[in-house]
Design an enzyme around this catalytic site. Structure first.
Site, PDB file in Angstrom:
ATOM      1  N   TRP A 115       0.148   3.207   8.587  1.00  0.00           N
ATOM      2  CA  TRP A 115       0.960   2.107   9.066  1.00  0.00           C
ATOM      3  C   TRP A 115       1.568   1.340   7.904  1.00  0.00           C
ATOM      4  CZ3 TRP A 115      -4.192   1.494  11.743  1.00  0.00           C
ATOM      5  CH2 TRP A 115      -4.200   2.122  12.979  1.00  0.00           C
ATOM      6  N   ILE A 118      -0.652  -1.361   5.990  1.00  0.00           N
ATOM      7  CA  ILE A 118      -1.863  -0.952   5.268  1.00  0.00           C
ATOM      8  C   ILE A 118      -1.555   0.207   4.326  1.00  0.00           C
ATOM      9  CG2 ILE A 118      -4.225  -0.085   5.503  1.00  0.00           C
ATOM     10  CD1 ILE A 118      -4.315  -1.402   8.281  1.00  0.00           C
ATOM     11  N   CYS A 119      -1.314   1.371   4.901  1.00  0.00           N
ATOM     12  CA  CYS A 119      -1.216   2.589   4.109  1.00  0.00           C
ATOM     13  C   CYS A 119       0.105   2.733   3.365  1.00  0.00           C
ATOM     14  CB  CYS A 119      -1.457   3.805   5.000  1.00  0.00           C
ATOM     15  SG  CYS A 119      -3.125   3.804   5.709  1.00  0.00           S
ATOM     16  N   VAL A 120       1.088   1.906   3.686  1.00  0.00           N
ATOM     17  CA  VAL A 120       2.323   1.857   2.904  1.00  0.00           C
ATOM     18  C   VAL A 120       2.267   0.689   1.923  1.00  0.00           C
ATOM     19  CG1 VAL A 120       4.833   1.569   2.987  1.00  0.00           C
ATOM     20  CG2 VAL A 120       3.687   2.983   4.697  1.00  0.00           C
TER      21      VAL A 120
END
Length: 217
Positions: A115, A118-120
């Site tokens: 997402w 978070i992960c970006v």
């Protein structure tokens, strides 16, 4: 604040490397910032555009055994490429991913994933702090809510990230329609994934190949 402007700040395929992060079923199941169909389409178009211009692309997932494999729409674009599966939430803390990026010798780091918040955001902010020129492709990302996506984008911009969409990236990589090396490949991507623009192109080709009736004019 250092402004990102001038001709040299525009993205070039020969200097770009793309990292696609966690485009997996678990993340898609709780994606509420965008139409999930649109995110899959944009991420696929981004992958195909990178391949068309010869841009190295790193694919990475997080605990794929539980979260699911990366969408086949993306992995099918790179059928012989191994996906780097992580346990670390922050991709930029995984040496395998960072080493793969550095091995390309490219300096313009392009990121998209699920997402956004978070992960970006985490790898983008870390890479910016290490001096990388980072661009986020926002329509190939998505979050658990509209607010989460928007706040993450604002946070990354404040940290120095460049943001754009996949079609804008394609235009920046192409830069000049007199450069014919990749026009056929990117035109095919537009036909398949650019909705109105792609259909308009097909219509244009139809009209150009339709004889004018003798009574016309």
């Amino acid at each position: 604040m250092t402004f990102r402007n001038g001709l040299d700040s525009l993205l070039r395929p020969e200097d770009s490397v793309l990292v696609l992060i966690d485009h997996q079923p678990y993340q898609l199941a709780n994606l509420n910032s965008h139409d999930p169909h649109a995110v899959v389409n944009s991420a696929t178009a981004l992958a195909k555009t990178a391949k068309a211009y010869g841009v190295p692309t790193i694919l990475t997932s997080v605990i794929a055994e539980r979260g699911g494999l990366i969408f086949p729409h993306i992995t099918d674009v790179f059928p012989d490429q191994q996906v780097i599966d992580r346990t670390l939430i922050n991709t930029w803390q995984d040496p395998a991913v960072v080493d793969a990026v550095k091995a390309t010798g490219r300096t313009q780091l392009i990121i998209a994933g699920l997402w956004t918040e978070i992960c970006v955001a985490m790898p983008v902010i870390q890479a910016l702090g290490e001096g990388w020129d980072v661009t986020v492709i926002t329509d190939a990302c998505g979050a658990v809510s509209v607010e989460a996506h928007q706040v993450a984008i604002q946070r990354m911009i404040a940290a120095g990230a460049n943001v754009m969409t996949w079609m804008a990236l394609a235009g920046e990589w192409q830069r000049d329609w007199a450069r014919l090396d990749h026009v056929a490949e990117v035109t095919e991507v537009f036909k398949q994934h650019a909705a109105g623009s792609g259909i308009a192109y097909l219509w244009e080709q139809q009209l150009l190949n339709t004889p004018v009736p003798p009574s016309a004019g």
